[in-house]
Design a protein around this motif. Structure first.
Motif, PDB file in Angstrom:
ATOM      1  N   GLN A  76       0.834  -1.203   0.000  1.00  0.00           N
ATOM      2  CA  GLN A  76       0.000   0.000   0.000  1.00  0.00           C
ATOM      3  C   GLN A  76       0.871   1.256   0.000  1.00  0.00           C
ATOM      4  O   GLN A  76       0.601   2.208  -0.727  1.00  0.00           O
ATOM      5  N   LYS A  77       1.936   1.243   0.797  1.00  0.00           N
ATOM      6  CA  LYS A  77       2.856   2.387   0.831  1.00  0.00           C
ATOM      7  C   LYS A  77       3.495   2.608  -0.540  1.00  0.00           C
ATOM      8  O   LYS A  77       3.636   3.735  -1.001  1.00  0.00           O
ATOM      9  N   LYS A  78       3.882   1.507  -1.175  1.00  0.00           N
ATOM     10  CA  LYS A  78       4.511   1.595  -2.493  1.00  0.00           C
ATOM     11  C   LYS A  78       3.530   2.152  -3.526  1.00  0.00           C
ATOM     12  O   LYS A  78       3.899   2.989  -4.353  1.00  0.00           O
ATOM     13  N   ALA A  79       2.286   1.702  -3.473  1.00  0.00           N
ATOM     14  CA  ALA A  79       1.266   2.197  -4.394  1.00  0.00           C
ATOM     15  C   ALA A  79       0.998   3.679  -4.161  1.00  0.00           C
ATOM     16  O   ALA A  79       0.843   4.456  -5.115  1.00  0.00           O
ATOM     17  N   THR A  80       0.985   4.090  -2.908  1.00  0.00           N
ATOM     18  CA  THR A  80       0.779   5.499  -2.578  1.00  0.00           C
ATOM     19  C   THR A  80       1.932   6.339  -3.104  1.00  0.00           C
ATOM     20  O   THR A  80       1.713   7.419  -3.669  1.00  0.00           O
ATOM     21  N   LEU A  81       3.150   5.846  -2.947  1.00  0.00           N
ATOM     22  CA  LEU A  81       4.323   6.564  -3.460  1.00  0.00           C
ATOM     23  C   LEU A  81       4.248   6.699  -4.974  1.00  0.00           C
ATOM     24  O   LEU A  81       4.525   7.763  -5.529  1.00  0.00           O
ATOM     25  N   ARG A  82       3.844   5.628  -5.663  1.00  0.00           N
ATOM     26  CA  ARG A  82       3.704   5.657  -7.115  1.00  0.00           C
ATOM     27  C   ARG A  82       2.663   6.698  -7.541  1.00  0.00           C
ATOM     28  O   ARG A  82       2.871   7.468  -8.469  1.00  0.00           O
ATOM     29  N   PHE A  83       1.553   6.733  -6.807  1.00  0.00           N
ATOM     30  CA  PHE A  83       0.488   7.687  -7.113  1.00  0.00           C
ATOM     31  C   PHE A  83       0.962   9.121  -6.890  1.00  0.00           C
ATOM     32  O   PHE A  83       0.742  10.000  -7.727  1.00  0.00           O
ATOM     33  N   GLU A  84       1.635   9.372  -5.770  1.00  0.00           N
ATOM     34  CA  GLU A  84       2.138  10.718  -5.472  1.00  0.00           C
ATOM     35  C   GLU A  84       3.177  11.157  -6.500  1.00  0.00           C
ATOM     36  O   GLU A  84       3.221  12.318  -6.894  1.00  0.00           O
ATOM     37  N   THR A  85       4.001  10.226  -6.942  1.00  0.00           N
ATOM     38  CA  THR A  85       5.003  10.521  -7.966  1.00  0.00           C
ATOM     39  C   THR A  85       4.325  10.922  -9.269  1.00  0.00           C
ATOM     40  O   THR A  85       4.738  11.885  -9.919  1.00  0.00           O
ATOM     41  N   LYS A  86       3.278  10.193  -9.616  1.00  0.00           N
ATOM     42  CA  LYS A  86       2.550  10.512 -10.843  1.00  0.00           C
ATOM     43  C   LYS A  86       1.917  11.902 -10.733  1.00  0.00           C
ATOM     44  O   LYS A  86       1.943  12.672 -11.695  1.00  0.00           O
ATOM     45  N   LEU A  87       1.379  12.230  -9.576  1.00  0.00           N
ATOM     46  CA  LEU A  87       0.800  13.563  -9.378  1.00  0.00           C
ATOM     47  C   LEU A  87       1.855  14.657  -9.536  1.00  0.00           C
ATOM     48  O   LEU A  87       1.614  15.678 -10.184  1.00  0.00           O
ATOM     49  N   LYS A  88       3.027  14.442  -8.943  1.00  0.00           N
ATOM     50  CA  LYS A  88       4.116  15.422  -9.063  1.00  0.00           C
ATOM     51  C   LYS A  88       4.535  15.605 -10.511  1.00  0.00           C
ATOM     52  O   LYS A  88       4.762  16.716 -10.971  1.00  0.00           O
ATOM     53  N   LEU A  89       4.616  14.482 -11.221  1.00  0.00           N
ATOM     54  CA  LEU A  89       5.008  14.531 -12.623  1.00  0.00           C
ATOM     55  C   LEU A  89       4.013  15.353 -13.435  1.00  0.00           C
ATOM     56  O   LEU A  89       4.396  16.185 -14.244  1.00  0.00           O
ATOM     57  N   PHE A  90       2.744  15.127 -13.187  1.00  0.00           N
ATOM     58  CA  PHE A  90       1.723  15.863 -13.930  1.00  0.00           C
ATOM     59  C   PHE A  90       1.686  17.341 -13.555  1.00  0.00           C
ATOM     60  O   PHE A  90       1.249  18.161 -14.343  1.00  0.00           O
ATOM     61  N   GLN A  91       2.158  17.674 -12.356  1.00  0.00           N
ATOM     62  CA  GLN A  91       2.252  19.089 -11.976  1.00  0.00           C
ATOM     63  C   GLN A  91       3.425  19.756 -12.672  1.00  0.00           C
ATOM     64  O   GLN A  91       3.369  20.932 -12.996  1.00  0.00           O
ATOM     65  N   ILE A  92       4.479  18.984 -12.923  1.00  0.00           N
ATOM     66  CA  ILE A  92       5.679  19.532 -13.562  1.00  0.00           C
ATOM     67  C   ILE A  92       5.476  19.730 -15.064  1.00  0.00           C
ATOM     68  O   ILE A  92       5.873  20.743 -15.619  1.00  0.00           O
ATOM     69  N   LEU A  93       4.841  18.744 -15.718  1.00  0.00           N
ATOM     70  CA  LEU A  93       4.706  18.783 -17.173  1.00  0.00           C
ATOM     71  C   LEU A  93       3.498  19.599 -17.631  1.00  0.00           C
ATOM     72  O   LEU A  93       2.481  19.668 -16.949  1.00  0.00           O
ATOM     73  N   LYS A  94       3.628  20.167 -18.825  1.00  0.00           N
ATOM     74  CA  LYS A  94       2.519  20.876 -19.463  1.00  0.00           C
ATOM     75  C   LYS A  94       1.646  19.852 -20.189  1.00  0.00           C
ATOM     76  O   LYS A  94       2.096  18.735 -20.465  1.00  0.00           O
ATOM     77  N   PRO A  95       0.402  20.222 -20.532  1.00  0.00           N
ATOM     78  CA  PRO A  95      -0.494  19.261 -21.196  1.00  0.00           C
ATOM     79  C   PRO A  95       0.087  18.615 -22.462  1.00  0.00           C
ATOM     80  O   PRO A  95      -0.057  17.410 -22.665  1.00  0.00           O
ATOM     81  N   ALA A  96       0.746  19.390 -23.301  1.00  0.00           N
ATOM     82  CA  ALA A  96       1.330  18.822 -24.523  1.00  0.00           C
ATOM     83  C   ALA A  96       2.440  17.825 -24.194  1.00  0.00           C
ATOM     84  O   ALA A  96       2.588  16.790 -24.858  1.00  0.00           O
ATOM     85  N   GLN A  97       3.206  18.118 -23.148  1.00  0.00           N
ATOM     86  CA  GLN A  97       4.285  17.222 -22.739  1.00  0.00           C
ATOM     87  C   GLN A  97       3.711  15.928 -22.150  1.00  0.00           C
ATOM     88  O   GLN A  97       4.271  14.859 -22.349  1.00  0.00           O
ATOM     89  N   ARG A  98       2.608  16.044 -21.420  1.00  0.00           N
ATOM     90  CA  ARG A  98       1.955  14.850 -20.873  1.00  0.00           C
ATOM     91  C   ARG A  98       1.498  13.931 -21.997  1.00  0.00           C
ATOM     92  O   ARG A  98       1.653  12.713 -21.928  1.00  0.00           O
ATOM     93  N   LYS A  99       0.930  14.540 -23.032  1.00  0.00           N
ATOM     94  CA  LYS A  99       0.458  13.762 -24.180  1.00  0.00           C
ATOM     95  C   LYS A  99       1.626  13.051 -24.859  1.00  0.00           C
ATOM     96  O   LYS A  99       1.542  11.876 -25.204  1.00  0.00           O
ATOM     97  N   LYS A 100       2.736  13.755 -25.030  1.00  0.00           N
ATOM     98  CA  LYS A 100       3.935  13.177 -25.645  1.00  0.00           C
ATOM     99  C   LYS A 100       4.473  12.032 -24.780  1.00  0.00           C
ATOM    100  O   LYS A 100       4.847  10.975 -25.297  1.00  0.00           O
ATOM    101  N   LEU A 101       4.489  12.228 -23.454  1.00  0.00           N
ATOM    102  CA  LEU A 101       4.962  11.193 -22.543  1.00  0.00           C
ATOM    103  C   LEU A 101       4.079   9.951 -22.634  1.00  0.00           C
ATOM    104  O   LEU A 101       4.572   8.829 -22.628  1.00  0.00           O
TER     105      LEU A 101
END
Length: 127
Positions: free
Chosen positions: A77-102
Motif C-alpha cells: 500500500q505504501k509503495k502504491a501510494t508513493l507511485r500515485f504521489e510521484t505521478k501527481l508530481k510529474l503531472f504538476q511539472i509537465l505541461k499538457p502537450a508534454q503529458r500527451k507526448k509522454l
C-alpha cells in the motif's frame, strides 16, 4: 514513472522539450524516489524470509504468518501510494502537450518491450 527511470535525463529533456525548471523538478523527483525504493526492497526481503521460515517449520505459527502477511500488504500500500504521489508530481511539472507526448512514449516503450517476448510461453496456449 517507468519510462522516465530508464531513460537518461538529456534524452527526456530533448524528447519533451523541457525547461530548466522542469528538468530540476524531475531530477528532484527522481532523487526522492531513489531514496525510498531500497527501503521497500529490504523490508520486502525480510518479510518474505520470515514467512518462508514459518512455512518451513513443522508447526507454523498462524498469528505470526497473519502479521507478516499484513506487513506485506501495508508495504504494498505504501509503495502504491508513493507511485500515485510521484505521478501527481510529474503531472504538476509537465505541461499538457508534454503529458500527451509522454503518454505516447510510454505506449511505444511498452510495445517494444512486449515484442521481444513474442513466441515465448504465450504462443503455446494461444493458437
Amino acid at each position: 514513472m517507468r519510462v522516465l527511470k530508464k531513460v537518461p535525463m538529456e534524452k527526456i529533456k530533448s524528447l519533451l522539450n523541457l525547461s530548466p525548471e522542469q528538468v530540476a523538478g524531475l531530477k528532484q523527483m527522481r532523487s526522492q524516489m531513489k531514496g525510498q525504493k531500497p527501503g521497500f526492497r529490504k523490508e520486502k526481503r525480510r518479510i518474505r524470509k520470515a514467512m518462508r521460515a514459518q512455512w518451513k517449520s513443522e508447526t507454523p505459527n498462524v498469528e505470526v504468518l497473519k502479521s507478516l502477511h499484513q506487513e506485506m500488504m501495508n508495504l504494498r500500500q505504501k509503495k502504491a501510494t508513493l507511485r500515485f504521489e510521484t505521478k501527481l508530481k510529474l503531472f504538476q511539472i509537465l505541461k499538457p502537450a508534454q503529458r500527451k507526448k509522454l503518454k505516447s512514449l510510454r505506449r511505444k516503450f511498452r510495445r517494444g518491450f512486449r515484442g521481444k517476448f513474442r513466441g515465448g510461453w504465450g504462443h503455446r496456449f494461444h493458437k
